[in-house]
Design a protein around this motif. Structure first.
Motif, PDB file in Angstrom:
ATOM      1  N   SER A   9      56.986  56.034  53.115  1.00  6.43           N
ATOM      2  CA  SER A   9      56.300  54.876  53.703  1.00  6.43           C
ATOM      3  C   SER A   9      57.083  54.356  54.907  1.00  6.43           C
ATOM      4  CB  SER A   9      56.050  53.784  52.667  1.00  6.43           C
ATOM      5  OG  SER A   9      57.221  53.501  51.959  1.00  6.43           O
ATOM      6  N   VAL A 126      57.926  49.166  47.236  1.00 11.65           N
ATOM      7  CA  VAL A 126      56.830  50.104  47.492  1.00 11.65           C
ATOM      8  C   VAL A 126      56.457  50.926  46.255  1.00 11.65           C
ATOM      9  CG1 VAL A 126      56.266  52.261  48.716  1.00 11.65           C
ATOM     10  CG2 VAL A 126      56.999  50.250  49.999  1.00 11.65           C
ATOM     11  N   THR A 143      51.026  51.299  49.273  1.00 13.55           N
ATOM     12  CA  THR A 143      51.563  51.199  50.635  1.00 13.55           C
ATOM     13  C   THR A 143      51.484  52.518  51.389  1.00 13.55           C
ATOM     14  OG1 THR A 143      53.072  49.461  49.999  1.00 13.55           O
ATOM     15  CG2 THR A 143      53.634  50.694  51.968  1.00 13.55           C
ATOM     16  N   ALA A 147      49.710  52.915  54.858  1.00 11.46           N
ATOM     17  CA  ALA A 147      50.502  53.320  56.025  1.00 11.46           C
ATOM     18  C   ALA A 147      49.975  54.621  56.620  1.00 11.46           C
ATOM     19  CB  ALA A 147      51.967  53.468  55.641  1.00 11.46           C
ATOM     20  N   SER A 200      52.069  46.315  58.563  1.00 13.82           N
ATOM     21  CA  SER A 200      53.394  46.809  58.196  1.00 13.82           C
ATOM     22  C   SER A 200      54.267  45.736  57.566  1.00 13.82           C
ATOM     23  CB  SER A 200      54.120  47.365  59.429  1.00 13.82           C
ATOM     24  OG  SER A 200      53.295  48.253  60.113  1.00 13.82           O
ATOM     25  N   GLU A 202      53.339  43.502  55.598  1.00 18.07           N
ATOM     26  CA  GLU A 202      52.953  43.353  54.222  1.00 18.07           C
ATOM     27  C   GLU A 202      53.617  44.441  53.395  1.00 18.07           C
ATOM     28  OE1 GLU A 202      49.832  44.863  52.579  1.00 18.07           O
ATOM     29  OE2 GLU A 202      49.831  43.408  50.928  1.00 18.07           O
ATOM     30  N   SER A 203      53.884  45.576  54.032  1.00 17.35           N
ATOM     31  CA  SER A 203      54.449  46.693  53.277  1.00 17.35           C
ATOM     32  C   SER A 203      55.963  46.726  53.308  1.00 17.35           C
ATOM     33  CB  SER A 203      53.945  48.015  53.856  1.00 17.35           C
ATOM     34  OG  SER A 203      52.588  47.934  54.141  1.00 17.35           O
TER      35      SER A 203
END
Ligand SMILES: Nc1ncnc2c1ncn2[C@@H]1O[C@H](COP(=O)(O)OP(=O)(O)O)[C@@H](O)[C@H]1O
Ligand SMILES: [Mg+2]
Lengths: 288, 259
Positions: A9, A126, A143, A147, A200, A202-203
């Motif tokens: 990720s 993640v 994620t 992504a 991104s 958020e991840s």
């Protein structure tokens, strides 16, 4: 396996951010990503107030709207008020961020919001957020899917838009004189940066996004002479930073995002020193 | 193609922050000639070109190109911006830049064709830069960068070329080469409009001269323009330039370059 998902990720997001960041660096607007990361705060708060929940989707929408508004305001101050680009970036995001803070403090009673945990994710988590099909098959971390989708969008945009992005970045006036729609290309790029930044965050969290937007492309810029290799190298440095960062984090038992950003910076330093040495060598024959 | 007028400006006024930098400019430039736009620094030459190319807002007036609006004849017009207006450290090769001359609005998403590449190579050949095709633009001298800009413009295959200060910061060989190229283009029936601020060479290079100093001072065949009164009006107040003007007028015969 956790390590694999984290590195994957990280890499996917590093490439999305880096490819767009390359154009930002060349447009001398590298700090736009940082600006967006702050300026989305009021969007998140408003989305929370309207939807009354901490669902991700309304907050993403709120953030994305503010992200685009940020780029519009920056452009407005730059073109209409004729401020320098760094000044218009600075004014825009401090102002929007401040509004976000005021909103939080005014609605403090109703807002159980901590921006660090709501939208600004943490890459270490993640592997915890898995996706299952209805029949219960494990599809892997959510994620990674997000992504990968994002990267696909960005790659499509950059592949088909490469000429438009190139000419408007290098010489906007000439592009206009050819009759090209330069505003379209500007906002297509800024919209993509907004989307990428918000998704991104958020991840993988904020610092990492800003680092990935700027550091790998800046590193690649030092040692390339045309745009295509610069984009490839950007992607490569993004991958190396994720990989190296993960193992550094494991080794020192520290923050993964921090380690990835640090490794990206170390690559920059090494490449910079390398390019300095190369320049010295190249100039020796002339001195003799 | 038998247009008589390449550019017509009518009552053209352009202001920045309400301060006019072009005031009521009115002229007609003939097609098929090499035309110089001359005036001191800050006299609005660049702004005039930008107004012609619709890159700045006009406060009043209009511009016609080949008696039509820019949008209708855009394919026939090529613009060469001032060399310093771009970042020459940009990661791009000479060929990358010249190929931009082949970009078109409605086929921007499609690949460039073999014909496009040939036209770009041909344009580079014309400015003697073909062997530098793969060179990064940051490794070029000022004169070479200017040639690349001109090649990009030639690759458009236009009829009217509008160039901003192509002679600034270039070596003598490049200046000569550009001048000869302009004569060549004229023979092919093209119109070349060039912003220039050196009076010494202006009379050698151009057939028609526009003297500009915010207002239009004069526009006409060069023999009518080179008189003291007009030059003083354009350059008035600039002492060092003024003395040069005097010398220039005294020199009855301009040295003509041997081929
Ligand atoms: N973007 C701009 N904003 C404000 N003033 C400008 C701008 N561009 C040019 N000017 C001013 O307008 C005047 C004319 O400029 P310009 O057209 O570049 O002159 P020239 O090309 O003849 O040197 C100058 O005084 C310049 O300072
Ligand atoms: Mg100028």
């Amino acid at each position: 396996m956790d390590g694999f998902w984290i590195i994957l990720s990280g890499t996917l997001i590093a490439i999305s951010c880096g490819l767009l960041g390359a154009y930002l660096v060349l447009r001398k607007m590298a700090m736009v990503g940082d600006a967006i990361s702050h300026a989305v705060l009021p969007g998140i708060v408003l989305a929370y107030l309207f939807s009354g929940s901490r669902e991700t989707i309304p907050m993403l929408i709120g953030a994305a709207v503010l992200g685009v508004l940020t780029t519009v305001l920056i452009e407005l101050f730059y073109k209409q008020a004729r401020l320098q680009i760094d000044a218009s970036i600075g004014i825009t995001f401090t102002w929007l961020f401040a509004i976000g803070i005021i909103l939080i403090s005014v609605f403090a009673g109703q807002v159980d919001l901590d921006q660090d945990c709501v939208l600004y994710g943490e890459i270490a988590y993640v592997p915890l957020d898995l996706w299952f099909t209805a029949s219960g098959i494990n599809l892997g971390p959510r994620t990674v899917w997000i992504a990968a989708t994002l990267l696909l969008l960005i790659l499509t945009f950059i592949y088909f838009g490469r000429r438009g992005l190139f000419i408007t970045t290098f010489n906007e006036e000439y592009a206009k004189a050819l009759g090209l729609n330069v505003a379209f290309w500007h906002y297509a790029l800024m919209g993509s940066v907004s989307l990428t930044t918000v998704v991104s965050f958020e991840s993988v969290g904020a610092i990492l996004v800003v680092a990935f937007l700027i550091v790998p492309p800046a590193t690649a810029y030092l040692i390339t002479t045309s745009l295509k290799p610069m984009l490839w190298l950007t992607a490569f440095f993004g991958f190396l930073s994720s990989l190296g960062g993960y193992f550094l984090a494991v080794w020192i038992n520290g923050s993964i995002a921090g380690a990835m950003a640090t490794v990206a910076g170390i690559f920059f330093l090494c490449v910079w020193i390398f390019s300095l040495i190369k320049q010295k060598q190249a100039s020796i024959p002339f001195r003799a | 193609m038998n247009d008589k007028t390449a550019i017509e400006a009518h009552n053209l006024t352009v202001s920045y922050n309400r301060r006019p930098v072009l005031w009521n400019v009115d002229f007609e430039l003939p097609a098929g000639q090499v035309i110089g736009i001359i005036g001191p620094n800050g006299s609005g030459k660049t702004t005039l070109l930008k107004a012609i190319m619709d890159l700045v807002k006009k406060s009043s007036g209009y511009v016609k190109l080949f008696e039509q609006d820019l949008e209708e004849v855009r394919e026939r017009i090529s613009y060469v911006p001032q060399r310093e207006s771009v970042d020459w450290d940009f990661p791009a090769s000479v060929m990358d830049v010249v190929l931009m001359g082949r970009y078109r609005k409605n086929k921007l998403l499609k690949r460039l064709s073999k014909a496009d590449r040939d036209l770009a190579a041909e344009a580079l050949e014309k400015v003697n830069m073909l062997e530098y095709s793969n060179r990064q633009i940051s490794q070029l001298s000022g004169g070479q960068q200017q040639r690349v800009f001109i090649a990009r413009s030639l690759a458009q295959g236009a009829d009217l070329y509008i160039m901003d200060e192509p002679f600034v910061g270039v070596d003598a060989a490049t200046e000569e080469a550009i001048m000869l190229l302009m004569q060549e283009m004229k023979k092919e029936g093209k119109t070349v409009v060039v912003v220039h601020h050196d009076l010494q060479t202006a009379k050698l290079y151009f057939d028609w001269i526009v003297l500009l100093n915010t207002r239009l001072v004069a526009s006409g065949p060069k023999d009518q323009i080179f008189n003291e009164a007009l030059l003083q009006e354009a350059y008035g107040g600039k002492l060092n330039v003024l003395s040069k003007v005097g010398e220039l007028i005294k020199e009855k015969d301009f040295p003509v370059r041997e081929k």
